[in-house]
Design a protein around this motif. Structure first.
Motif, short mmCIF file in Angstrom:
data_model
loop_
_atom_site.label_atom_id
_atom_site.label_comp_id
_atom_site.label_asym_id
_atom_site.label_seq_id
_atom_site.Cartn_x
_atom_site.Cartn_y
_atom_site.Cartn_z
N THR A 121 0.83 -1.20 0.00
CA THR A 121 0.00 0.00 0.00
C THR A 121 0.85 1.24 0.00
N ARG A 122 0.27 2.36 -0.39
CA ARG A 122 0.90 3.65 -0.26
C ARG A 122 0.21 4.40 0.86
N PHE A 123 0.99 4.87 1.80
CA PHE A 123 0.50 5.66 2.92
C PHE A 123 -0.53 4.86 3.73
N THR A 124 -1.50 5.51 4.32
CA THR A 124 -2.40 4.81 5.25
C THR A 124 -3.76 4.55 4.65
N TYR A 125 -3.92 4.74 3.36
CA TYR A 125 -5.25 4.59 2.77
C TYR A 125 -5.76 3.15 2.88
N ALA A 126 -4.84 2.17 2.82
CA ALA A 126 -5.27 0.78 2.96
C ALA A 126 -5.79 0.52 4.37
N ILE A 127 -5.17 1.15 5.36
CA ILE A 127 -5.63 0.99 6.74
C ILE A 127 -7.04 1.57 6.89
N VAL A 128 -7.23 2.76 6.33
CA VAL A 128 -8.55 3.39 6.39
C VAL A 128 -9.59 2.51 5.68
N MET A 129 -9.20 1.95 4.54
CA MET A 129 -10.13 1.10 3.80
C MET A 129 -10.48 -0.16 4.57
N MET A 130 -9.49 -0.75 5.25
CA MET A 130 -9.77 -1.95 6.04
C MET A 130 -10.70 -1.64 7.21
N LYS A 131 -10.55 -0.46 7.80
CA LYS A 131 -11.48 -0.06 8.86
C LYS A 131 -12.90 0.01 8.31
N ARG A 132 -13.00 0.54 7.10
CA ARG A 132 -14.32 0.65 6.48
C ARG A 132 -14.89 -0.74 6.17
N PHE A 133 -14.04 -1.66 5.68
CA PHE A 133 -14.47 -3.03 5.42
C PHE A 133 -15.06 -3.66 6.68
N LYS A 134 -14.33 -3.51 7.78
CA LYS A 134 -14.78 -4.13 9.02
C LYS A 134 -16.11 -3.54 9.49
N PHE A 135 -16.25 -2.24 9.33
CA PHE A 135 -17.49 -1.57 9.71
C PHE A 135 -18.67 -2.09 8.89
N SER A 157 -22.97 -5.98 5.97
CA SER A 157 -23.55 -5.58 4.68
C SER A 157 -22.83 -6.25 3.53
N LEU A 158 -21.50 -6.34 3.63
CA LEU A 158 -20.73 -6.98 2.56
C LEU A 158 -21.08 -8.46 2.45
N GLN A 159 -21.24 -9.13 3.59
CA GLN A 159 -21.59 -10.54 3.56
C GLN A 159 -22.99 -10.76 3.01
N SER A 160 -23.91 -9.89 3.37
CA SER A 160 -25.27 -9.99 2.81
C SER A 160 -25.26 -9.77 1.31
N MET A 161 -24.38 -8.87 0.87
CA MET A 161 -24.31 -8.54 -0.56
C MET A 161 -23.89 -9.74 -1.39
N VAL A 162 -22.81 -10.44 -0.93
CA VAL A 162 -22.26 -11.51 -1.78
C VAL A 162 -23.10 -12.79 -1.76
N ILE A 163 -24.08 -12.90 -0.85
CA ILE A 163 -24.96 -14.08 -0.88
C ILE A 163 -26.34 -13.73 -1.42
N SER A 164 -26.49 -12.52 -1.91
CA SER A 164 -27.79 -12.09 -2.44
C SER A 164 -27.98 -12.57 -3.88
#
Length: 283
Positions: A70-84, A88-95
């Protein structure tokens, strides 16, 4: 900045780089209003961002390595968003909608579904966020308009200790055990600190009254006063030699610092000693 853009032409400007997030935001709003065609990208550059980049590029160490470069901390921010958004993400992929979307790129959609439904993958994200959180917190604390130079040295030591605690807890290791992964992270952080630490950091830290107070020393068993720290002593002397060019001034500064650090003469009163812990350095 506006004048420079006008001078070179907005079509010739790719981005504007500054190291202050509030300024970036304000300037971005101004420039976007004046030059709607300009593609403006704020770029916040920090020492710890570079350390995070190297840490996140570490792979397969003790089975707990991070697999994302990764470059800088954007991946960390994105992973925080994933966890949050995990539910919803799990519901999405089984829909049913995801099943119909799958036709566009079977390989990618299947890989995404496997990741999102994989508990081990989520455990890795949780672990990554846990041991990088102290680094991220320090980065955010430094990125303010308040003076922090006198705090950076202490923050850095505290941050490394917090990172160690998380990594050792994850590996179920004792304090005196060896952790290959922690050693990799530690070496990255120390290399970055060694490269960017200046005599000013050490001098500001040693002149912080709080660092000379008994309350501060008692917060941790391994703390020592700044005047007893060899690294601080050497770096502070370098700084004082630059500030005070005559032998008389240097001697006076050394004597005043001796009074300050030993709480002697003017600094010996009860109120002054108490205020070292309570008041901000400027006060």
């Amino acid at each position: 900045m506006v004048d420079v853009i006008k001078e070179v032409g907005e079509e010739n400007v790719v981005q504007i780089i500054t190291d202050n997030a509030p300024v970036c935001k304000a300037v971005g709003m101004i420039i976007e209003g004046l030059f709607p065609k300009l593609f403006w990208t704020p770029c916040v550059v920090h020492t710890l961002n570079l350390a995070l980049k190297n840490i996140c590029a570490t792979k397969n160490v003790e089975g707990n390595g991070v697999v994302y470069d990764t470059r800088f901390t954007y991946a960390i921010v994105m992973m925080k968003r994933f966890k949050f958004l995990k539910p919803s993400l799990q519901s999405m992929v089984i829909s049913e909608e995801w099943s119909s979307y799958r036709a566009n790129d079977m390989g990618k959609t299947q890989a995404i579904k496997e990741f999102v439904l994989n508990d081990v993958w989520w455990d890795k994200i949780t672990y990554i966020l846990a041991f990088t959180q102290p680094i991220y917190n320090m980065l955010r604390a430094c990125d303010t308009d308040s003076p922090t130079l006198h705090l950076v040295y202490e923050w850095w030591d505290t941050m490394i200790e917090k990172v160690k605690i998380v990594i050792y807890r994850q590996g179920e290791k004792e304090v005196n055990d060896t952790s290959t992964f922690y050693q990799v992270v530690y070496n990255i952080l120390i290399a970055r600190w060694t490269k960017n630490c200046t005599p000013l950091h050490c001098t500001a830290y040693s002149l912080n009254p709080r660092s000379n107070s008994e309350e501060w020393l008692q917060e941790s068993s391994n703390r020592i006063p700044p005047h007893e720290n060899e690294e601080i002593f050497m770096e502070r002397n370098k700084c004082l030699k630059k500030f005070f060019t005559t032998s008389e001034d240097k001697q006076r500064a050394a004597l005043e610092y001796a009074d300050f650090s030993s709480k002697s003469n003017f600094f010996s009163s009860f109120d002054t000693i108490e205020d070292m812990w309570i008041l901000d350095p400027k006060s």
